[in-house]
Write a protein that holds these residues in place. Structure first.
Motif, PDB file in Angstrom:
ATOM      1  N   ALA A  16     -24.460 -31.082 -24.525  1.00  0.00           N
ATOM      2  CA  ALA A  16     -23.317 -30.795 -25.388  1.00  0.00           C
ATOM      3  C   ALA A  16     -22.018 -30.596 -24.599  1.00  0.00           C
ATOM      4  N   ASP A  17     -22.108 -30.455 -23.287  1.00  0.00           N
ATOM      5  CA  ASP A  17     -20.925 -30.248 -22.449  1.00  0.00           C
ATOM      6  C   ASP A  17     -20.244 -31.554 -22.041  1.00  0.00           C
ATOM      7  N   VAL A  18     -20.772 -32.696 -22.471  1.00  0.00           N
ATOM      8  CA  VAL A  18     -20.258 -33.975 -21.977  1.00  0.00           C
ATOM      9  C   VAL A  18     -18.753 -34.118 -22.219  1.00  0.00           C
ATOM     10  N   ALA A  19     -18.269 -33.798 -23.402  1.00  0.00           N
ATOM     11  CA  ALA A  19     -16.840 -33.956 -23.692  1.00  0.00           C
ATOM     12  C   ALA A  19     -15.994 -33.000 -22.852  1.00  0.00           C
ATOM     13  N   SER A  20     -16.471 -31.780 -22.673  1.00  0.00           N
ATOM     14  CA  SER A  20     -15.730 -30.802 -21.870  1.00  0.00           C
ATOM     15  C   SER A  20     -15.694 -31.184 -20.405  1.00  0.00           C
ATOM     16  N   ASP A  22     -16.033 -34.323 -19.257  1.00  0.00           N
ATOM     17  CA  ASP A  22     -15.146 -35.484 -19.212  1.00  0.00           C
ATOM     18  C   ASP A  22     -13.686 -35.039 -19.153  1.00  0.00           C
ATOM     19  N   ALA A  23     -13.318 -34.107 -20.018  1.00  0.00           N
ATOM     20  CA  ALA A  23     -11.934 -33.625 -20.067  1.00  0.00           C
ATOM     21  C   ALA A  23     -11.537 -32.976 -18.743  1.00  0.00           C
ATOM     22  N   LYS A  26     -11.047 -35.690 -16.100  1.00  0.00           N
ATOM     23  CA  LYS A  26      -9.810 -36.430 -16.369  1.00  0.00           C
ATOM     24  C   LYS A  26      -8.571 -35.605 -16.020  1.00  0.00           C
ATOM     25  N   THR A  50     -14.186 -40.360 -13.825  1.00  0.00           N
ATOM     26  CA  THR A  50     -13.821 -39.311 -14.782  1.00  0.00           C
ATOM     27  C   THR A  50     -14.722 -39.282 -16.014  1.00  0.00           C
ATOM     28  N   ARG A  51     -15.951 -39.737 -15.840  1.00  0.00           N
ATOM     29  CA  ARG A  51     -16.952 -39.651 -16.913  1.00  0.00           C
ATOM     30  C   ARG A  51     -18.111 -38.793 -16.434  1.00  0.00           C
TER      31      ARG A  51
END
Length: 171
Positions: A16-20, A22-23, A26, A50-51
């Motif tokens: 569930a941390d993938v988006a955080s 990634d951010a 980036k 940055t992924r």
């Protein structure tokens, strides 16, 4: 003298941390790596760097640091597999995808995450840690006891090579 209270907490990363993550990557990599790399090298590399790596996020060997407000301000982990391969050398592990939010540097976040990696790797029978340090992070890893071995070119595919420093540390 009492050490200052930390304004972040570390924990094992989850899918569930993938988006955080990634951010964070980036936000962190362009600014912090920009001082060490030419734009012509860094800009195309950032598309890959940055992924978040899903296999790291599900490994239970990857960690995040969260601010009190829940913002992921640091990340990093380790693997038995050499980055980019499935090769495992008995007794060796690899430090992977460390980043700190540029506004959160110099607060011990990277060091705290490294100590989680070091403790877990030692418990798994690891005797040597290795990393491919970005040019700007060499001092960070040297301060953790890593020694520079040599300059390497990381093949990111599509004829894209990223200079890095192979570093090692005994546990």
């Amino acid at each position: 003298m009492t050490p200052p209270e930390r304004d972040y907490a570390t924990r094992v990363a989850e899918v569930a941390d993938v988006a955080s993550v990634d951010a964070l990557l980036k936000r962190s990599f362009p600014e912090l790596m920009g001082v060490a790399y030419e734009k012509s090298v860094l800009v195309p590399a950032l598309k890959l760097l940055t992924r978040a790596n899903p296999s790291l996020l599900t490994s239970r060997r990857y960690y995040v640091a969260e601010s009190r407000s829940g913002l992921v301000v640091g990340c990093g982990g380790w693997s038995l597999e050499r980055p980019g391969t499935n090769t495992v050398e008995v007794g060796m592990a690899h430090i992977r995808q460390f980043a700190t939010h540029p506004e959160w540097t110099q607060r011990g976040i990277g060091r705290a995450i490294f100590h989680l990696c070091e403790t877990a790797a030692r418990s798994a029978g690891v005797h040597i840690l290795e990393c491919y340090s970005s040019l700007n992070a060499e001092k960070f890893y040297a301060d953790l006891g890593f020694a520079s071995v040599r300059i390497v070119q990381i093949d990111l595919g599509d004829n894209l090579l990223l200079p890095a420093i192979l570093m090692r540390r005994a546990l």
